[in-house]
Design a protein around this motif. Structure first.
Motif, PDB file in Angstrom:
ATOM      1  N   UNK A   1       0.862  -1.035  -0.119  1.00 29.60           N
ATOM      2  CA  UNK A   1       0.034  -0.167   0.044  1.00 29.60           C
ATOM      3  C   UNK A   1       0.837   1.229  -0.094  1.00 29.60           C
ATOM      4  N   UNK A   2       0.300   2.344  -0.515  1.00 29.22           N
ATOM      5  CA  UNK A   2       1.051   3.670  -0.484  1.00 29.22           C
ATOM      6  C   UNK A   2       1.581   3.969   0.907  1.00 29.22           C
ATOM      7  N   UNK A   3       1.265   3.721   1.979  1.00 32.15           N
ATOM      8  CA  UNK A   3       1.636   3.821   3.333  1.00 32.15           C
ATOM      9  C   UNK A   3       3.006   3.248   3.471  1.00 32.15           C
ATOM     10  N   UNK A   4       3.189   2.290   2.774  1.00 38.99           N
ATOM     11  CA  UNK A   4       4.486   1.230   3.287  1.00 38.99           C
ATOM     12  C   UNK A   4       3.957  -0.016   3.803  1.00 38.99           C
ATOM     13  N   UNK A   5       2.607   0.024   4.250  1.00 44.87           N
ATOM     14  CA  UNK A   5       2.183  -1.063   4.882  1.00 44.87           C
ATOM     15  C   UNK A   5       1.981  -2.207   3.887  1.00 44.87           C
ATOM     16  N   UNK A   6       1.986  -3.647   4.257  1.00 47.00           N
ATOM     17  CA  UNK A   6       1.907  -4.751   3.484  1.00 47.00           C
ATOM     18  C   UNK A   6       1.049  -5.816   3.799  1.00 47.00           C
ATOM     19  N   UNK A   7       0.023  -6.119   3.087  1.00 48.04           N
ATOM     20  CA  UNK A   7      -0.754  -7.316   3.456  1.00 48.04           C
ATOM     21  C   UNK A   7      -0.165  -8.431   2.936  1.00 48.04           C
ATOM     22  N   UNK A   8       0.028  -9.513   3.838  1.00 46.85           N
ATOM     23  CA  UNK A   8       0.470 -10.706   3.301  1.00 46.85           C
ATOM     24  C   UNK A   8      -0.467 -11.927   3.744  1.00 46.85           C
ATOM     25  N   UNK A   9      -0.841 -12.638   2.538  1.00 45.62           N
ATOM     26  CA  UNK A   9      -1.770 -13.957   2.809  1.00 45.62           C
ATOM     27  C   UNK A   9      -0.959 -14.966   2.467  1.00 45.62           C
ATOM     28  N   UNK A  10      -1.056 -15.927   3.412  1.00 47.00           N
ATOM     29  CA  UNK A  10      -0.707 -17.332   3.031  1.00 47.00           C
ATOM     30  C   UNK A  10      -0.991 -17.822   1.829  1.00 47.00           C
ATOM     31  N   UNK A  11      -0.184 -18.429   1.163  1.00 49.66           N
ATOM     32  CA  UNK A  11      -0.584 -19.229  -0.013  1.00 49.66           C
ATOM     33  C   UNK A  11      -0.371 -20.746  -0.199  1.00 49.66           C
ATOM     34  N   UNK A  12       0.178 -21.155   0.993  1.00 50.50           N
ATOM     35  CA  UNK A  12       0.771 -22.606   0.980  1.00 50.50           C
ATOM     36  C   UNK A  12      -0.353 -23.464   1.873  1.00 50.50           C
ATOM     37  N   UNK A  13      -0.977 -24.649   1.235  1.00 45.42           N
ATOM     38  CA  UNK A  13      -1.763 -25.708   1.765  1.00 45.42           C
ATOM     39  C   UNK A  13      -1.743 -26.819   1.148  1.00 45.42           C
ATOM     40  N   UNK A  14      -1.363 -27.991   1.493  1.00 48.19           N
ATOM     41  CA  UNK A  14      -1.484 -29.134   0.692  1.00 48.19           C
ATOM     42  C   UNK A  14      -2.789 -29.663   0.486  1.00 48.19           C
ATOM     43  N   UNK A  15      -3.880 -29.257   1.027  1.00 47.77           N
ATOM     44  CA  UNK A  15      -5.245 -29.558   0.859  1.00 47.77           C
ATOM     45  C   UNK A  15      -6.458 -28.655   0.386  1.00 47.77           C
ATOM     46  N   UNK A  16      -6.132 -27.507   0.947  1.00 45.77           N
ATOM     47  CA  UNK A  16      -7.284 -26.320   0.629  1.00 45.77           C
ATOM     48  C   UNK A  16      -6.636 -25.193  -0.178  1.00 45.77           C
ATOM     49  N   UNK A  17      -7.941 -24.560  -0.796  1.00 47.11           N
ATOM     50  CA  UNK A  17      -7.266 -23.268  -1.325  1.00 47.11           C
ATOM     51  C   UNK A  17      -7.105 -22.064  -0.102  1.00 47.11           C
ATOM     52  N   UNK A  18      -6.192 -21.459  -0.335  1.00 44.13           N
ATOM     53  CA  UNK A  18      -5.989 -20.388   0.740  1.00 44.13           C
ATOM     54  C   UNK A  18      -6.508 -18.931   0.453  1.00 44.13           C
ATOM     55  N   UNK A  19      -6.849 -18.424  -0.790  1.00 42.20           N
ATOM     56  CA  UNK A  19      -7.210 -17.298  -1.092  1.00 42.20           C
ATOM     57  C   UNK A  19      -7.562 -17.418  -2.319  1.00 42.20           C
ATOM     58  N   UNK A  20      -8.778 -16.535  -2.816  1.00 42.32           N
ATOM     59  CA  UNK A  20      -9.405 -16.290  -4.172  1.00 42.32           C
ATOM     60  C   UNK A  20      -9.575 -14.915  -4.203  1.00 42.32           C
ATOM     61  N   UNK A  21      -9.519 -14.308  -5.528  1.00 46.73           N
ATOM     62  CA  UNK A  21      -9.851 -13.069  -5.950  1.00 46.73           C
ATOM     63  C   UNK A  21     -10.658 -13.071  -7.114  1.00 46.73           C
ATOM     64  N   UNK A  22     -11.462 -12.414  -6.985  1.00 50.42           N
ATOM     65  CA  UNK A  22     -12.604 -12.258  -8.352  1.00 50.42           C
ATOM     66  C   UNK A  22     -13.473 -11.208  -8.344  1.00 50.42           C
TER      67      UNK A  22
END
Length: 162
Positions: free
Chosen positions: A112-133
């Protein structure tokens, strides 16, 4: 295993198009206790103006870029619900300036413009971690990016986007 470079490049191109310049301006708590949806809106364009990121894994907001990012859900700093609220409050209505995926897993890193960073885990052997649509935001259902099991990413996009 390493995230397939061609998938990563295309996904990062799509994420950049969809998110850079938008602002996080909505939040919805899903029926599952740990799931959350964040709405990102582009106020400067009419087409493809709103997208929803649904997170079903660990996430956090950093106030500056960390020395290294977590590699799995277990390494993401745990937060209370109040801390998550504060993180969301800190990034609300800030413009996104960069989006990237990590090299190994589709960890989502939004700056983000403030320097803040949103981190979302993307590793899981069995499940979807995130989706964007766009389908949750009332769009025309052309966009869907999903962090899928096995450290890969699936991308659905309009035919004209290459």
């Amino acid at each position: 295993m390493v995230l397939k470079i061609e998938n990563r490049r295309f996904a990062e191109k799509a994420l950049t198009y969809l998110l850079v310049g938008s602002q996080m301006d909505g939040i919805k708590f899903e029926s599952e206790v740990s799931a959350i949806s964040l709405t990102f809106t582009h106020y400067d364009r009419r087409e493809d103006d709103a997208f929803v990121l649904t997170i079903e894994t660990a996430w956090t907001v950093y106030d500056k870029e960390p020395y290294s990012y977590p590699s799995s859900e277990e390494e993401v700093p745990s937060n209370t619900e109040e801390q998550h609220f504060k993180h969301i409050w800190d990034i609300k209505r800030q413009k996104i300036v960069n989006v990237q995926l990590s090299d190994v897993s589709p960890h989502l890193i939004i700056s983000f413009e403030s320097g803040n960073i949103l981190f979302v885990n993307g590793h899981d052997p069995n499940y979807e971690c995130w989706q964007l649509g766009d389908h949750f935001a009332g769009g025309n259902n052309e966009w869907l990016l999903v962090a899928v099991p096995g450290d890969d990413i699936a991308v659905g996009s309009p035919q004209h986007f290459q």
